[in-house]
Design a protein around this motif. Structure first.
Motif, PDB file in Angstrom:
ATOM      1  N   TYR A  29       0.935  -1.272  -0.118  1.00  0.00           N
ATOM      2  CA  TYR A  29      -0.141  -0.172  -0.031  1.00  0.00           C
ATOM      3  C   TYR A  29       0.819   1.198  -0.079  1.00  0.00           C
ATOM      4  CZ  TYR A  29      -3.530  -3.375   1.681  1.00  0.00           C
ATOM      5  OH  TYR A  29      -4.260  -4.532   1.549  1.00  0.00           O
ATOM      6  N   TYR A 152      -5.590   3.601   5.661  1.00  0.00           N
ATOM      7  CA  TYR A 152      -6.313   2.297   4.917  1.00  0.00           C
ATOM      8  C   TYR A 152      -7.692   2.917   4.293  1.00  0.00           C
ATOM      9  CZ  TYR A 152      -2.885  -1.263   6.484  1.00  0.00           C
ATOM     10  OH  TYR A 152      -2.033  -2.147   6.793  1.00  0.00           O
ATOM     11  N   ARG A 155      -6.596   4.427   1.035  1.00  0.00           N
ATOM     12  CA  ARG A 155      -6.247   3.526   0.018  1.00  0.00           C
ATOM     13  C   ARG A 155      -7.227   2.848  -0.585  1.00  0.00           C
ATOM     14  NH1 ARG A 155      -6.213  -1.584  -1.979  1.00  0.00           N
ATOM     15  NH2 ARG A 155      -6.736  -2.373   0.354  1.00  0.00           N
TER      16      ARG A 155
END
Length: 255
Positions: A29, A152, A155
């Motif tokens: 990521y 997150y 992402r």
């Protein structure tokens, strides 16, 4: 990526031959910390007697422990299970398959990546809707809220939007932001990497990021509605996966 020799040894020590092994998680990521664990993901090939017999086992291999001083989280699926997951709206397996952080590859891995382009559908948006809802709840559950779960969230949203717009799989937030150009993303990544003392958010931050969350969620909805992707994989894609699976199985029986 030039793999750490320890990763090569860990991969070689897996109980069944691997079609591929890649790194997922924070390394994929684009925001790993020095102490981030290694999420090793792959597809393995069970021997013919195990898949022809009555009792199916080891279709999924999971192992979480420290190996050679590396904190490892290892998950691999037998090729049949992995191929069936590709035919569903499962973004996880697409991201694992297409990860550029390759520890082990085979010619069949490269062939599978080409076939999997036909597995990307408009319905994968539902995977990212569900995933980001979970991440957003995790983010809001903490007090004070931390940067890591927020990264997150972004992402997942940007990966989903990009997939709906382009049909491509891209899980790296840094790479995605080269197109989206969200000015706060580099700062969030820098704060996460700087350590715990800079990795929390205040109320003003929360208000701003809640607005951004809903804005990007609406963008994902709009991207799905406007997407030219198919609703489900084409029959030709399923047949190509079936053909590859048969060839892999027959090859595994020659040892």
């Amino acid at each position: 990526m030039i793999p750490d020799p320890r990763l090569l040894r860990i991969t070689a020590a897996q109980p069944y031959p691997l079609l591929f092994a890649t790194i997922s998680g924070a390394h994929l990521y684009g925001f790993p910390s020095p102490d981030s664990d290694f999420d090793l993901r792959g597809a393995h090939v069970l021997p013919l007697p195990m898949v022809l017999g009555l009792d199916a086992r080891d279709e999924t291999i999971e192992d979480s422990r420290i190996i050679e001083e590396l904190e490892m989280d290892i998950v691999s699926h037998d090729v049949k299970k992995f191929f069936n997951l590709l035919l569903k709206k499962n973004g996880y397996v697409l991201e694992q398959l297409c990860s550029p952080l390759v520890v082990q590859s085979t010619p069949e891995h490269e062939e599978l990546k080409q076939i999997a382009r036909g597995c990307v559908t408009r319905n994968h948006a539902h995977h990212y809707f569900g995933f980001v809802e979970t991440q957003w709840k995790l983010f809001n559950k903490e007090s004070p809220p931390r940067v890591k779960p927020l990264l997150y969230v972004y992402r997942v949203l940007l990966t989903g939007i990009w997939m709906m717009r382009t049909g491509e799989v891209e899980a790296n937030l840094v790479t995605l932001n080269e197109s989206f150009r969200l000015p706060y993303v580099p700062d969030l990544i820098a704060r996460k990497l700087a350590g715990p003392e800079q990795s929390t958010l205040d109320d003003a931050d929360m208000s701003f990021h809640e607005h951004e969350f809903h804005r990007l969620l609406a963008e994902l909805e709009a991207a799905q509605a406007a997407s030219a992707l198919r609703e489900v994989p084409a029959e030709s894609t399923r047949l190509a996966l079936n053909d590859l699976l048969v060839r892999i199985r027959l090859g595994s029986g020659k040892a």
